[in-house]
Scaffold this motif. Structure first.
Motif, short mmCIF file in Angstrom:
data_model
loop_
_atom_site.label_atom_id
_atom_site.label_comp_id
_atom_site.label_asym_id
_atom_site.label_seq_id
_atom_site.Cartn_x
_atom_site.Cartn_y
_atom_site.Cartn_z
N ASN A 43 0.83 -1.21 0.00
CA ASN A 43 0.00 0.00 0.00
C ASN A 43 0.86 1.25 0.00
O ASN A 43 1.88 1.32 0.69
N GLN A 98 2.06 7.42 -13.49
CA GLN A 98 2.00 6.06 -14.03
C GLN A 98 3.32 5.31 -13.79
O GLN A 98 3.33 4.10 -13.52
N LEU A 117 3.30 4.04 -10.28
CA LEU A 117 2.45 2.85 -10.16
C LEU A 117 3.14 1.59 -10.71
O LEU A 117 3.04 0.51 -10.15
N ARG A 118 3.84 1.79 -11.84
CA ARG A 118 4.57 0.64 -12.41
C ARG A 118 5.68 0.17 -11.47
O ARG A 118 5.90 -1.02 -11.28
N GLY A 142 5.69 0.60 -8.22
CA GLY A 142 5.03 -0.07 -7.10
C GLY A 142 4.61 -1.48 -7.43
O GLY A 142 4.74 -2.41 -6.61
N TYR A 143 4.10 -1.65 -8.67
CA TYR A 143 3.68 -2.98 -9.11
C TYR A 143 4.86 -3.95 -9.16
O TYR A 143 4.76 -5.10 -8.71
N MET A 144 5.98 -3.48 -9.70
CA MET A 144 7.17 -4.33 -9.78
C MET A 144 7.69 -4.69 -8.39
O MET A 144 8.10 -5.82 -8.13
N ALA A 187 5.88 -4.91 -5.71
CA ALA A 187 4.94 -5.88 -5.15
C ALA A 187 5.24 -7.29 -5.64
O ALA A 187 5.20 -8.27 -4.88
N LEU A 188 5.52 -7.41 -6.95
CA LEU A 188 5.85 -8.73 -7.51
C LEU A 188 7.12 -9.30 -6.88
O LEU A 188 7.18 -10.49 -6.54
#
Length: 281
Positions: A2, A13, A16-17, A19-21, A23-24
């Motif tokens: 979060n 953007q 966000l990318r 953050g997404y990476m 998270a993975l």
């Protein structure tokens, strides 16, 4: 994972990318950590089971050794008493009784050989003694001498060919390995060998010495060779004494000395049983 902020449109953007990476990667790290924890737990359980198995094997070997050792004394007494009866009565002994006594002595000798094999099997499972440099040729000669009467009775020649180099091992074990291989060659020589013979030779390099016991016997089929060194393996090609422990003892002793054993054989032509031991550094 979060991210929080009080500002409107604080994240682009690209954020966000990223953050997404992240998270993975974190999810992958958590999964890997869980796998490592499970693997460590499984390895710990395996070590416990292995220690318990080794302890059970030691107890079983100690029990087998004790039982086999205790059986030898009364068995020896049976054979000696049968021999004493024959010697004391001599001409007064009825032929039928003499035949029975011969059977008792033969059976006691056979059982003593089986007990000796069980004792060697128990000894060969654990030996913490350091390997020493073994003069192999005298051990070969001693092994041949054990079977001198059997060799003469079956008209089998036994020869040592060429040089027999030294190797690292346990002297008594090396002799017992040769004795088992020579005994096996005698048992499976067969009745149709034109020139029954056993030849012992050695081939060495910088790391190992390969010792060979070659016979001109009945040979062994390829499908039977794979299970030869397993316990209680008996081939039905000829009638032979024993309980099928000899070659398993060979494999265990050779393995205990840091070597390996095997066979090359052609049916109706003969067999070469071999084992390899380390050369001194």
């Amino acid at each position: 994972l979060n991210f929080a902020t009080t500002l409107p449109k604080a994240y682009t953007q690209d954020d966000l990318r990223i953050g997404y990476m992240l998270a993975l990667q974190l999810a992958s790290a958590i999964r890997n950590a869980d796998h490592v924890q499970k693997m460590n737990h499984a390895q710990a359980e395996l070590r416990i089971y292995n220690n318990e198995l080794q302890a059970s094997n030691r107890e079983l070997d100690a029990y087998n050794y004790t039982i086999a050792h205790d059986l030898k004394s009364p068995l020896t007494a049976i054979g000696l008493n049968a021999d004493l009866v024959q010697r004391s009565m001599k001409e007064n002994l009825p032929p039928k009784v003499g035949k029975y006594l011969d059977g008792i002595k033969a059976s006691s000798h056979k059982m003593a050989d089986m007990i000796d094999q069980l004792l060697w099997l128990a000894r060969s499972r654990n030996s913490n003694d350091t390997l020493t440099l073994v003069e192999v040729k005298p051990r070969v000669e001693a092994a041949i001498q054990r079977f001198q009467h059997a060799l003469e009775d079956h008209h089998i020649s036994a020869t040592i060919e060429g040089d027999i180099p030294m190797a690292l091992g346990h002297g008594q074990w090396v002799e017992e390995v040769f004795a088992n291989l020579i005994s096996n060659a005698i048992k499976y020589m067969g009745k149709n060998a034109a020139n029954p013979s056993i030849t012992i030779r050695a081939i060495s390099d910088d790391h190992f010495v390969r010792y060979e016991v070659t016979d001109t016997g009945i040979g062994i089929k390829e499908e039977d060779q794979k299970r030869l060194f397993e316990m209680f393996t008996r081939l039905n090609t000829v009638q032979a004494d024993g309980i099928g422990l000899g070659l398993s003892i060979v494999a265990r002793m050779v393995g205990g000395m840091g070597g390996m054993a095997g066979i090359d054989s052609i049916p109706d032509k003969g067999s070469t049983f071999w084992f390899m031991l380390q050369t001194p550094k």
